[in-house]
Design an enzyme around this catalytic site. Structure first.
Site, PDB file in Angstrom:
ATOM      1  CB  CYS A 110      -0.959   0.015   1.076  1.00 21.87           C
ATOM      2  SG  CYS A 110      -2.032  -1.470   1.113  1.00 21.87           S
ATOM      3  CG  HIS A 245      -3.188   3.095   2.535  1.00 23.02           C
ATOM      4  ND1 HIS A 245      -3.739   2.821   1.220  1.00 23.02           N
ATOM      5  CD2 HIS A 245      -3.464   2.065   3.338  1.00 23.02           C
ATOM      6  CE1 HIS A 245      -4.295   1.738   1.092  1.00 23.02           C
ATOM      7  NE2 HIS A 245      -3.956   0.911   2.421  1.00 23.02           N
ATOM      8  CG  ASN A 275      -7.091  -0.941   1.453  1.00 25.22           C
ATOM      9  OD1 ASN A 275      -6.376  -0.511   0.494  1.00 25.22           O
ATOM     10  ND2 ASN A 275      -6.672  -1.402   2.270  1.00 25.22           N
TER      11      ASN A 275
END
Ligand code: UT7
Length: 319
Positions: A110, A245, A275
């Site tokens: 990520c 994030h 996500n």
């Protein structure tokens, strides 16, 4: 020599999967998912390949930047879920764009988009590039275990890109960190069929210790923001936009209250995307850029965190 962002672009799959859709085949509900994560729906690839999404995001970024594929000196793709193990996703993108510059992938989960920005920055610093295309592309729907309600509800698919040009003020600060720990968030590799291999091959689906990642995420955001401010000699109040994030709304709100920052300055896309691993940050940046909320001269902080455990953070000047 630094860089500036010349243009951004993003692309999501057409298919939106709501929490109610998931509850048709999983023991879950919108009542559980939304309050704990802030996610209402996510986009999941049905007819699109990741190559398709990546190329669309790149074309939009190139168009916004006024740059043609033949003017690119480098393409870096951040992905852990590409359409190809070999070659790099970046090579497939280069082929479809008609670019002939070097192209390779970066794998930092990520945090990958920020890691890729740092690699690009090195090319600018060494005078090896004038224009670099950085794209983050993730098809998390191919990595999750669709029978595991604790993980599959969190993720989505998508791609987002930025074209960087040499000669800007960014990055004003950059910080990459790894706290090595494989098992906290892990997708095992493919087993293969070697007649010599006697090692075990667990199913190659995503497994995660959610609570540990949650705590790590909040700490990663808070310590990175402080470190970036110190490195650049600015205060947290000077930052105009925070692009963190997008893992969980509760991670964002915990970090917001710990840092004491205005929640309105924190970008949020996860309610309708889930996500998307490394694609979250450039997607949120693209939304900000296209909505006209980013003004020239403003300071933007990016913080990506996740498997590794990797954290990538940088402070940019929007020019
Ligand atoms: O890019 C980084 C990626 N990682 C992350 O974003 C993870 C960060 N962590 C989190 O977001 C949270 O830890 C989760 C949202 C993943 C989980 O929230 P939690 O409050 O830590 O829940 P939990 O895992 O402790 O589970 C609590 C209960 C369990 O039931 P029991 O054992 O108490 O009966 C789970 O089985 O909730 C159950 N549960 C669910 N129930 C309905 C877990 N997932 C679900 C679900 N629907 N989707």
């Amino acid at each position: 020599m630094g860089f500036r962002i010349l243009g951004t672009g993003s692309a999501l799959p057409a298919r939106s999967v709501t929490n109610d859709d998931l509850s048709e085949f999983l023991d879950t509900s919108d009542e559980w998912i939304f309050p704990r994560t802030g996610i209402r729906s996510r986009r999941i690839c049905a007819d699109e390949t990741l190559d398709d999404l990546s190329v669309e995001a790149c074309r939009l970024a190139l168009e916004a930047a006024g740059v043609t594929p033949d003017q690119l000196d480098l393409i870096i793709c951040s992905t852990t879920s590409g359409d190809h193990l070999i070659p790099a996703e970046a090579c497939a993108i280069a082929e479809r764009l008609g670019a002939s510059c070097p192209a390779f992938d970066v794998s930092a989960a990520c945090a990958g988009f920020v890691f890729a920005l740092d690699v690009a920055d090195g090319y600018f610093a060494r005078g090896r590039a004038e224009r670099v295309l950085v794209v983050a592309a993730e098809k998390m729907s191919r990595l999750v275990d669709w029978e595991d309600r604790a993980t599959c509800v969190l993720f989505g698919d998508g791609a987002a890109a930025a074209v960087l040009g040499a000669g800007g003020e960014s990055p004003l600060a950059m910080r990459l960190e790894t706290e090595p720990s494989v098992d906290i968030l892990h997708v095992p590799g493919i087993g293969g069929s070697s007649p010599y291999d006697r090692t075990e091959h667990p199913a190659n689906v995503l497994a995660m210790e959610g609570r540990r990642v949650f705590k790590f995420g909040v700490n990663a955001i808070c310590s990175s923001v402080s470190a970036l401010c110190e490195e650049a000699g600015v205060s947290v109040e000077d930052i105009d936009h925070f692009v963190f994030h997008q893992a969980n709304e509760r991670i964002l709100s915990s970090a917001v209250s710990r840092l004491g920052i205005d929640p309105a300055r924190v970008a949020r896309v996860l309610e309708e995307t889930g996500n998307i691993s490394s694609a979250c940050i450039p997607l949120a940046l693209d939304r900000l850029a296209r909505s006209g909320e980013l003004a020239s001269g403003q300071l933007v902080v990016l913080v990506g965190f996740g498997a590794g455990l990797d954290t990538g953070a940088c402070l940019l000047r929007w020019e």
